[in-house]
Design an enzyme around this catalytic site. Structure first.
Site, PDB file in Angstrom:
ATOM      1  N   HIS A 286       0.843  -1.189   0.000  1.00 14.27           N
ATOM      2  CA  HIS A 286       0.000   0.000   0.000  1.00 14.27           C
ATOM      3  C   HIS A 286       0.876   1.235   0.000  1.00 14.27           C
ATOM      4  CE1 HIS A 286      -2.444   3.138   2.248  1.00 14.27           C
ATOM      5  NE2 HIS A 286      -3.118   2.954   1.135  1.00 14.27           N
ATOM      6  N   SER A 287       0.584   2.166  -0.908  1.00 14.91           N
ATOM      7  CA  SER A 287       1.274   3.455  -0.951  1.00 14.91           C
ATOM      8  C   SER A 287       2.786   3.259  -1.128  1.00 14.91           C
ATOM      9  CB  SER A 287       0.946   4.241   0.328  1.00 14.91           C
ATOM     10  OG  SER A 287       1.398   5.566   0.241  1.00 14.91           O
ATOM     11  N   LEU A 288       3.588   3.801  -0.218  1.00 11.64           N
ATOM     12  CA  LEU A 288       5.040   3.662  -0.335  1.00 11.64           C
ATOM     13  C   LEU A 288       5.483   2.205  -0.255  1.00 11.64           C
ATOM     14  CD1 LEU A 288       7.777   5.166  -0.532  1.00 11.64           C
ATOM     15  CD2 LEU A 288       7.813   5.225   1.972  1.00 11.64           C
ATOM     16  N   SER A 290       4.219  -0.259  -1.758  1.00 12.63           N
ATOM     17  CA  SER A 290       4.226  -0.836  -3.104  1.00 12.63           C
ATOM     18  C   SER A 290       5.494  -0.457  -3.855  1.00 12.63           C
ATOM     19  CB  SER A 290       2.993  -0.359  -3.872  1.00 12.63           C
ATOM     20  OG  SER A 290       3.022   1.047  -4.070  1.00 12.63           O
TER      21      SER A 290
END
Length: 647
Positions: A286-288, A290
């Site tokens: 999720h977010s960073l 990924s």
């Protein structure tokens, strides 16, 4: 779990420790001869803080039974058997439980001090009664999770210690993700469950924030942080700065090492506890998180990179004073039979390092040995500084620039970064398994690659060890970016719309599309009417007709025929062409499948995009549509499909 079984808070107005001879409401037993004895049915609960309030949630039936069995082999069983009560039990966290009689047990929590925000606690030492049985408690008790685990998914969080608007940790959010998946398996994979084809998918959280901030960097930041707006500055240091940490070589190394080692550790522990597990592994970020997984995956080694073994690959890097000969290198690669060919062509190590794939092919070297040789010299170039030019394609076509992913193995199989995509100069660790699918939720990968100087992803590029890649995002997510336009930069096309988990599109989206089509039809019809009216006004007057009616009809037919093409609206034709679903080649990053998948916004979210922007970035943990897409893609690799295909 801070207490046992169902708990109800009561205000104690008397001594919470009555004598055994005293009569209490818990000791009154109806001795009516007509009543039958019914054994108590205990059930265990655990405490969960929701909106600053304690909520007691039941364990599933299987876990509760195991807890009850363990509980009965401790102090309570001895007290009942020996009829010894008034026992005082103290837990390591200073909680106290007093067993008064079989029906009354009192639980005391330790007195808490003021918290970090200067707030005083609302409860201090208030006793709670522990009741056995769930007869008067209205809760839904689940039967438990299926024991069979079909697939394992590691979930990596983004910036900060909190993962949603309720400031919950990655563990709590993944618990919700797992719960949603269990419900969807019962509703959308019911046939497969009834046929015992599937069990469940296990989702396990991976936390890298705590190890990063335990390195002492928080102490260093605190010394230079201004004293004003303390809470906002604390939030900045604890959350937003994670993005800058990842762009620092020192802390980026800590982050990637933590993520990879934690996934390897949990995977090893999982196999020890589940020795019969034969399923695959996928990863989600999720977010960073990924982006961290993306960088790790791009720096993995495929089977061609593992020349003989990990030990042999480490022996490639040797001292400059002990450089092996070409014959020794070929022997190490188990390619000694080709030494005579190189000797005949007067090719030594330096010349071989300059050879292209086409050159080796013209010498009669098969494809497999060619790849091993090119990868070997590429690895030595990165390790010992051999200056080797970029390989030229045989057909003379344009090769990717430095700001493009290169699909050839000579640039991808390296322990270190590929300078072409601008990754931070760190050593990326290896995973002890090959992920099947990589899911990115609300991912800024596209933005980071662009900022690093990457303009285009080669359509032939794929992860060395991972076959699938799904970029899933909410349309209002301010952090999410697309990937497909970097693979096909010259074509504009929409992402794949994720179906609603109940089927079809959301009503407001269908209404919006219907109104759009209606407005286009009205526009086209209006333009067509105006065009015909303009033609009737500007048409030259007909001369006096002196021919027969038959000739007049004959002349009228070609006239009408010639006017038909002009009546066709070119805009209407283009709209019809746009509505046709044409196959789009988005490269091999997801095995030839589409990469970008967009969720359908809720009706209330469509009223104000900005109001729901932050919530959109944190919506994936409880999104049925997101979880269903993950389950569908995972089980498709096993030949198992949804009961009803979603439209």
């Amino acid at each position: 779990m801070s207490s046992v079984q169902s708990q109800q808070e009561q205000l104690s107005q008397s001594d919470p420790s009555p004598s055994p001879n005293s009569c209490s409401s818990f000791e009154l037993i109806d001795m009516d001869a007509g009543s039958l004895y019914e054994p108590v049915s205990p059930h265990w609960f655990y405490c969960k803080i929701i909106d600053s309030k304690e909520t007691w949630i039941p364990f599933n039936s299987e876990d509760s039974q195991q807890l009850e069995e363990a509980y009965n082999s401790e102090t309570y069983m001895l007290a009942v058997t020996l009829d010894e009560w008034k026992k005082k039990l103290e837990s390591p966290n200073r909680e106290i439980i007093i067993l008064h009689n079989p029906k009354l047990m009192v639980h005391y929590q330790p007195v808490a001090g003021s918290d970090d925000w200067g707030s005083a606690p609302t409860e201090q030492g208030r006793p709670r009664t522990v009741k056995r049985g769930v007869e008067n408690i209205s809760v839904d008790i689940h039967c438990g999770e299926p024991l069979q685990i079909d697939h394992l998914v590691f979930v990596v969080h983004g910036i900060g210690p909190a993962c949603d608007l309720r400031f919950r940790s990655i563990v709590q959010c993944v618990n919700d993700f797992r719960s949603v998946s269990l419900n969807l398996l019962q509703t959308h994979f019911k046939k497969a469950q009834e046929n015992q084809q599937i069990g469940r998918v296990e989702f396990l959280p991976v936390n890298w924030h705590s190890p990063l901030h335990s390195t002492g960097v928080d102490v260093d930041l605190q010394r230079i942080t201004l004293p004003s707006i303390n809470r906002l500055r604390h939030f900045t240091n604890d959350t937003i700065l994670d993005v800058f940490f990842y762009n620092s070589p020192t802390y980026c190394q800590t982050i990637v090492d933590t993520v990879a080692s934690e996934m390897n550790r949990i995977y090893t522990l999982f196999l020890q506890r589940n020795p019969d597990f034969k399923g695959g592994v996928s990863i989600a970020g999720h977010s960073l998180g990924s982006l961290i997984l993306f960088d790790i995956l791009t720096n993995q080694k495929d089977s061609l990179g593992d020349i003989d073994s990990e030990k042999d690959s480490l022996n490639i890097v040797m001292d400059q004073g002990d450089t092996p000969t070409l014959e020794e290198d070929l022997k190490k690669l188990q390619l000694s039979e080709f030494f005579d060919i190189f000797e005949k062509e007067k090719v030594d190590k330096e010349a071989l390092a300059l050879c292209t794939d086409r050159d080796l092919q013209e010498m009669g070297i098969p494809l497999g040995p060619r790849k091993k040789i090119l990868n070997y010299f590429s690895t030595r170039k990165n390790a010992t500084g051999i200056n080797r030019p970029t390989l030229q394609p045989a057909s003379g076509a344009n090769i990717p620039k430095e700001s493009e992913f290169c699909s050839s193995s000579n640039t991808r199989n390296s322990d270190y970064l590929d300078v072409g995509i601008g990754q931070v100069s760190v050593k990326y660790p290896r995973l002890i398994y090959k992920p099947e699918i990589f899911f990115a939720f609300g991912s800024p990968i596209g933005m980071f690659l662009t900022v690093r100087g990457l303009k285009r992803i080669d359509p032939n590029y794929r992860f060395p060890t991972c076959k699938g890649f799904f970029n899933i995002y909410h349309p209002f997510d301010p952090v999410a970016y697309r990937i497909e336009p970097m693979v096909v930069p010259g074509v504009e096309f929409e992402p794949m719309l994720i179906p609603h988990h109940k089927g079809r599109k959301r009503m407001h989206l269908e209404l919006r599309e219907g109104l759009t089509r209606m407005s286009m039809d009205l526009k086209n019809n209006l333009l067509g009417s105006l065009r015909m009216a303009w033609k009737s006004f500007t048409r030259a007057p007909y001369p006096a007709l002196q021919v027969s009616e038959a000739a007049e009809e004959t002349e009228a037919e070609p006239e009408s025929t010639s006017e038909k093409p002009s009546d066709v609206n070119p805009e209407e034709t283009s709209v019809a062409v746009k509505e046709e679903v044409l196959p789009i080649n988005v490269g091999m990053l997801n095995g030839g499948q589409r990469i970008d998948y967009v969720l359908q916004e809720k009706p209330i979210e469509s009223f104000n995009e900005y109001l729901f922007a932050l919530q959109s970035h944190l919506c994936y943990w409880e999104s049925e549509d997101t979880v269903l897409l993950v389950l569908k893609e995972i089980y498709q690799t096993q030949g198992i499909f949804l009961d009803q295909p979603l439209q």
